[in-house]
Scaffold this motif. Structure first.
Motif, PDB file in Angstrom:
ATOM      1  N   ALA A 119      32.458  30.607  40.936  1.00  0.00           N
ATOM      2  CA  ALA A 119      33.581  31.442  40.507  1.00  0.00           C
ATOM      3  C   ALA A 119      34.105  32.245  41.694  1.00  0.00           C
ATOM      4  CB  ALA A 119      33.139  32.373  39.386  1.00  0.00           C
ATOM      5  N   PRO A 120      35.422  32.369  41.822  1.00  0.00           N
ATOM      6  CA  PRO A 120      35.977  33.082  42.975  1.00  0.00           C
ATOM      7  C   PRO A 120      35.826  34.588  42.840  1.00  0.00           C
ATOM      8  CG  PRO A 120      37.724  32.401  41.513  1.00  0.00           C
ATOM      9  CD  PRO A 120      36.461  31.823  40.955  1.00  0.00           C
ATOM     10  N   ARG A 121      35.834  35.265  43.989  1.00  0.00           N
ATOM     11  CA  ARG A 121      35.773  36.727  44.014  1.00  0.00           C
ATOM     12  C   ARG A 121      37.133  37.333  44.322  1.00  0.00           C
ATOM     13  NH1 ARG A 121      30.353  37.205  47.690  1.00  0.00           N
ATOM     14  NH2 ARG A 121      28.951  36.272  46.182  1.00  0.00           N
ATOM     15  N   VAL A 122      38.108  36.528  44.694  1.00  0.00           N
ATOM     16  CA  VAL A 122      39.437  37.020  45.060  1.00  0.00           C
ATOM     17  C   VAL A 122      40.405  36.834  43.893  1.00  0.00           C
ATOM     18  CG1 VAL A 122      39.118  36.611  47.516  1.00  0.00           C
ATOM     19  CG2 VAL A 122      40.060  34.814  46.096  1.00  0.00           C
ATOM     20  N   LYS A 123      41.463  37.613  43.897  1.00  0.00           N
ATOM     21  CA  LYS A 123      42.474  37.527  42.844  1.00  0.00           C
ATOM     22  C   LYS A 123      43.572  36.548  43.264  1.00  0.00           C
ATOM     23  CE  LYS A 123      41.171  41.190  40.280  1.00  0.00           C
ATOM     24  NZ  LYS A 123      40.034  40.879  39.537  1.00  0.00           N
ATOM     25  N   LEU A 124      43.195  35.340  43.597  1.00  0.00           N
ATOM     26  CA  LEU A 124      44.109  34.311  44.061  1.00  0.00           C
ATOM     27  C   LEU A 124      44.027  33.147  43.084  1.00  0.00           C
ATOM     28  CD1 LEU A 124      45.881  33.639  46.589  1.00  0.00           C
ATOM     29  CD2 LEU A 124      43.868  32.578  47.564  1.00  0.00           C
ATOM     30  N   THR A 125      45.155  32.518  42.804  1.00  0.00           N
ATOM     31  CA  THR A 125      45.144  31.369  41.907  1.00  0.00           C
ATOM     32  C   THR A 125      45.380  30.094  42.711  1.00  0.00           C
ATOM     33  OG1 THR A 125      47.506  31.499  41.439  1.00  0.00           O
ATOM     34  CG2 THR A 125      46.022  32.760  39.997  1.00  0.00           C
ATOM     35  N   ILE A 126      45.033  28.973  42.129  1.00  0.00           N
ATOM     36  CA  ILE A 126      45.210  27.692  42.811  1.00  0.00           C
ATOM     37  C   ILE A 126      46.690  27.403  43.081  1.00  0.00           C
ATOM     38  CG2 ILE A 126      44.907  25.197  42.563  1.00  0.00           C
ATOM     39  CD1 ILE A 126      42.194  25.826  41.252  1.00  0.00           C
ATOM     40  N   PRO A 127      47.607  27.626  42.114  1.00  0.00           N
ATOM     41  CA  PRO A 127      49.022  27.394  42.447  1.00  0.00           C
ATOM     42  C   PRO A 127      49.537  28.301  43.567  1.00  0.00           C
ATOM     43  CG  PRO A 127      48.741  27.416  40.089  1.00  0.00           C
ATOM     44  CD  PRO A 127      47.430  27.843  40.690  1.00  0.00           C
TER      45      PRO A 127
END
Length: 73
Positions: free
Chosen positions: A41-49
């Motif tokens: 699970a990612p720790r950053v507030k970034l999405t794949i799109p």
């Protein structure tokens, strides 16, 4: 055909490796291969799109597992 792609680094993430993995699995899906991407699970507030500037191909399924790196057991 179905491929399970395992990677120990979180996706989406702020590394060039994460971007390369996303383009690889997206390209495989575009030629007709169903890909299951299993990543922490990612720790950053970034999405794949946000990373690749478009949504992933529908043939890619992203499965997030708990991030067990840097944990002491």
């Amino acid at each position: 055909m179905h491929i399970v792609y395992l990677d120990p680094s979180p996706i989406p993430g702020a590394t060039p490796q994460a971007l390369q993995i996303l383009y690889t699995v997206d390209g495989l899906a575009q030629v007709g291969i169903h890909v299951t991407l299993i990543v922490p699970a990612p720790r950053v507030k970034l999405t794949i799109p946000d990373m690749i500037e478009r949504p992933l191909h529908p043939g890619v399924e992203v499965v997030h597992i708990p991030d067990l790196r840097k944990r002491w057991f």
